[in-house]
Motif scaffolding. Structure first.
Motif, PDB file in Angstrom:
ATOM      1  N   MET A   1       0.837  -1.177   0.000  1.00 35.98           N
ATOM      2  CA  MET A   1       0.000   0.000   0.000  1.00 35.98           C
ATOM      3  C   MET A   1       0.884   1.243   0.000  1.00 35.98           C
ATOM      4  O   MET A   1       1.852   1.327   0.758  1.00 35.98           O
ATOM      5  CB  MET A   1      -0.891   0.027   1.238  1.00 35.98           C
ATOM      6  N   ARG A   2       0.522   2.216  -0.825  1.00 39.11           N
ATOM      7  CA  ARG A   2       1.240   3.480  -0.822  1.00 39.11           C
ATOM      8  C   ARG A   2       0.258   4.599  -1.125  1.00 39.11           C
ATOM      9  O   ARG A   2      -0.802   4.382  -1.692  1.00 39.11           O
ATOM     10  CB  ARG A   2       2.387   3.482  -1.830  1.00 39.11           C
ATOM     11  N   VAL A   3       0.634   5.801  -0.742  1.00 36.90           N
ATOM     12  CA  VAL A   3      -0.182   6.973  -1.033  1.00 36.90           C
ATOM     13  C   VAL A   3      -0.020   7.316  -2.508  1.00 36.90           C
ATOM     14  O   VAL A   3       1.103   7.450  -3.003  1.00 36.90           O
ATOM     15  CB  VAL A   3       0.236   8.163  -0.148  1.00 36.90           C
ATOM     16  N   ALA A   4      -1.129   7.439  -3.220  1.00 36.83           N
ATOM     17  CA  ALA A   4      -1.074   7.701  -4.651  1.00 36.83           C
ATOM     18  C   ALA A   4      -1.362   9.152  -5.000  1.00 36.83           C
ATOM     19  O   ALA A   4      -0.917   9.644  -6.043  1.00 36.83           O
ATOM     20  CB  ALA A   4      -2.075   6.801  -5.382  1.00 36.83           C
ATOM     21  N   LEU A   5      -2.092   9.859  -4.143  1.00 37.76           N
ATOM     22  CA  LEU A   5      -2.551  11.197  -4.475  1.00 37.76           C
ATOM     23  C   LEU A   5      -2.962  11.903  -3.197  1.00 37.76           C
ATOM     24  O   LEU A   5      -3.455  11.275  -2.268  1.00 37.76           O
ATOM     25  CB  LEU A   5      -3.756  11.096  -5.418  1.00 37.76           C
TER      26      LEU A   5
END
Length: 199
Positions: A1-5
């Motif tokens: 999981m990663r921050v996309a926006l």
């Protein structure tokens, strides 16, 4: 999981001041209605549909708390992210002069239509706990605003003229530490009443 926006609901410092640093740490762009808050070429506008990581968010304009307030509808979750338009506890200040009561009432009606027409059940506020009765919360906010507006109108009729006088009269039972915020809302209410020829 990663921050996309990174998406901003509005430009108040408790929501936006750390956005640039957060974007730097996560390698994301910042999208907002206000061009001054954006990092990247894309902003946000009414009706935009954002899809990222399998998540769909629909941009819902909800001005009133501030002129640039937005909410984000998550259809798959039957939820709406409301920033400060609806809080997890208490009620929202209409931050005069940028915030306008007429706009705020229209925004609450727009959110109510999401609960009635689009099946939204959950409010995900910018402050406070998740609210599981979205329609009930919106109806409460509308009733609360109508009640406060009537109180302010009556206070003016009774001779309380300045915003400070109205606050001291109408918000007498509210913790005085909240009176500065209450005065912003009272100023917005007085503007609304004047615009509609009610005072």
């Amino acid at each position: 999981m990663r921050v996309a926006l990174t998406l901003l609901t509005h430009g108040h410092p408790d929501h936006a001041a750390g956005a640039a640093r957060f974007a730097e740490l996560t390698g994301t762009r910042v999208r907002a209605l206000d061009p001054a808050l954006r990092l990247g070429d894309e902003g946000l506008a009414a009706g935009d549909v954002i899809t990222t990581g399998g998540l769909e968010l629909r941009v819902v304009p909800t001005p009133g708390h501030t002129g640039d307030s937005l909410s984000f509808h998550l259809p798959a979750d039957q939820a709406v992210l409301t920033g400060d338009t609806i809080l997890g506890r208490g009620t929202t200040v209409v931050a005069h002069p940028d915030g306008r009561l007429g706009d705020y009432l229209d925004s609450l009606r727009r959110l109510r239509s999401l609960t009635v027409d689009d099946g939204v059940h959950t409010v995900l506020p910018g402050h406070g706990p998740v609210l599981d009765d979205a329609q009930g919360v919106v109806e409460y906010y509308l009733a609360h605003r109508a009640h406060r507006l009537a109180q302010v109108e009556t206070a003016v009729e009774d001779g309380y003229r300045t915003p400070g006088q109205v606050v001291a009269h109408v918000y007498a039972d509210v913790d005085r530490s909240l009176w500065p915020a209450a005065e912003l809302s009272v100023r917005a209410q007085l503007d609304y009443l004047e615009e509609h020829g009610l005072i």
